[in-house]
Design an enzyme around this catalytic site. Structure first.
Site, PDB file in Angstrom:
ATOM      1  CB  CYS A  54      -0.919   0.000   1.212  1.00  0.00           C
ATOM      2  SG  CYS A  54      -2.037   1.420   1.258  1.00  0.00           S
ATOM      3  CB  CYS A  58      -1.622   3.610   8.037  1.00  0.00           C
ATOM      4  SG  CYS A  58      -2.738   4.219   6.741  1.00  0.00           S
ATOM      5  CB  CYS A  61      -1.115  -0.378   8.221  1.00  0.00           C
ATOM      6  SG  CYS A  61      -1.788  -1.605   7.072  1.00  0.00           S
ATOM      7  CB  CYS A  98     -15.949  -6.909   5.705  1.00  0.00           C
ATOM      8  SG  CYS A  98     -17.375  -6.656   6.781  1.00  0.00           S
ATOM      9  CB  CYS A 129     -18.719  -4.347   4.282  1.00  0.00           C
ATOM     10  SG  CYS A 129     -17.824  -2.900   4.918  1.00  0.00           S
ATOM     11  CB  CYS A 189     -18.624   0.360   7.982  1.00  0.00           C
ATOM     12  SG  CYS A 189     -17.623  -0.540   9.201  1.00  0.00           S
ATOM     13  NE  ARG A 261     -18.081  -5.365  12.600  1.00  0.00           N
ATOM     14  CZ  ARG A 261     -18.395  -4.599  11.555  1.00  0.00           C
ATOM     15  NH1 ARG A 261     -17.528  -3.706  11.107  1.00  0.00           N
ATOM     16  NH2 ARG A 261     -19.565  -4.711  10.964  1.00  0.00           N
TER      17      ARG A 261
END
Length: 326
Positions: A54, A58, A61, A98, A129, A189, A261
């Site tokens: 990616c 972040c 991550c 998801c 999702c 979400c 959640r």
């Protein structure tokens, strides 16, 4: 059900969070019972459809290509493999499937496959999702027309602290994407991660941002940071468990009609802490042994815990009845 519009201020939200714990839990459980069956928990399954490489940075991550992680990049997986995993999830009791891709944003060449995944999962009778990063207008329309139920786009933390965690996009970029998704008629979400070095007021501000959306997210995942090797937050100090419960309870009161959640971090939680989170208003979990690249309790462990607590997984029929009442 839709969350009733109510403008929350930092002061009001902080006062709620600071209540004596028993008072906070009582208010949260009261709000929960007014809107949901307190002994039902919605089960979702999360599948990584494209892992690693990616372009975002972040700090939490392991899929970032920029923050030192050694996780190798993969290509978008085949549609039939996704549908096979969805069938297994449905047969295991999950009602929502998801799908997450480690992208800054999807490329147009990938949209045909993504649309096929959404349509195929919906044909299995499951909610869908996707989390794909930022979207342009055309991509939002294609996802809406495919029948996508939810789009996940976590704001992660407060606007103040956001740049300490991510520098390759802004907090406003996140909000813009969620607005675009909501305007197209797709449910949002969105939640965040606790334990990244933020202050308590950052966590409260995050909830204020979410609760003041119009409407508030239909699903609010609250994650406990699971430090990943070779990431900038690998040595982060764990969040105090009671502080975590307070955020769950505050989220339930501020967003009474949203599914809250209990997301990443459950593998590090005791049964007692999870029970407190359910008492505080959490009513959704991820099932399966992994969440993208992080560990998650195995299904047998969840079944044992649910049996201890007298909790049952929400069925697709119950979910349909809930939606009909909205």
């Amino acid at each position: 059900m839709k969350n009733t519009p109510l403008h929350w201020t930092r002061g009001a939200a902080q006062a709620l969070y600071d209540l004596p714990l028993m008072d906070l839990l009582f208010q949260a459980q009261t709000a929960h019972r007014e809107n949901f069956d307190p002994n039902r928990v919605q089960a979702s399954k999360l599948l990584s459809i494209k892992t690693g490489g990616c372009a975002e940075d972040c700090a939490y991550c392991s899929q970032s290509a920029r923050n030192g992680s050694k996780l190798p990049a993969s290509k978008l997986i085949e549609v039939e493999r996704v549908l096979s995993e969805a069938r297994r999830a449905r047969d295991g009791g999950a009602t929502r499937f998801c799908m997450g891709a480690a992208w800054r944003e999807p490329k147009d060449r990938d949209m045909d496959a993504i649309v096929a995944m959404v349509e195929g999962v919906r044909d299995l009778g499951m909610e869908t999702c996707m989390t794909l990063g930022m979207l342009d207008d055309n991509q939002v329309v294609r996802l809406r027309d495919s029948g996508l139920d939810y789009y996940n786009h976590n704001i992660d933390t407060s606007e103040r602290y956001y740049s300490q965690v991510i520098t390759t996009r802004t907090f406003a970029d996140r909000i813009d994407t969620m607005n675009r998704v909501q305007q197209a008629g797709i449910k949002v979400c969105s939640g965040g991660i606790l334990g990244m070095g933020e202050e308590i007021w950052d966590r409260v501000d995050m909830l204020v941002t979410l609760a003041n959306m119009a409407p508030a997210p239909d699903s609010v995942p609250i994650n406990m940071l699971m430090p990943q090797e070779d990431t900038p937050l690998a040595g982060a100090k764990p969040i105090d468990p009671i502080d975590f419960v307070r955020i769950i309870a505050t989220a339930r009161i501020m967003m009474p009609k949203s599914y809250v959640r209990l997301s990443a971090g459950r593998s590090e939680m005791s049964d007692e802490l999870q029970a407190m989170c359910f008492l505080a208003g959490a009513n959704s979990i991820f099932v399966g042994e992994t969440l993208l690249t992080a560990e998650n309790p195995e299904e047998d462990a969840d079944a044992i815990l649910f049996a201890k607590l007298g909790i049952q997984a929400e069925t697709a029929t119950e979910r349909t009845c809930t939606q009909a009442a909205e």
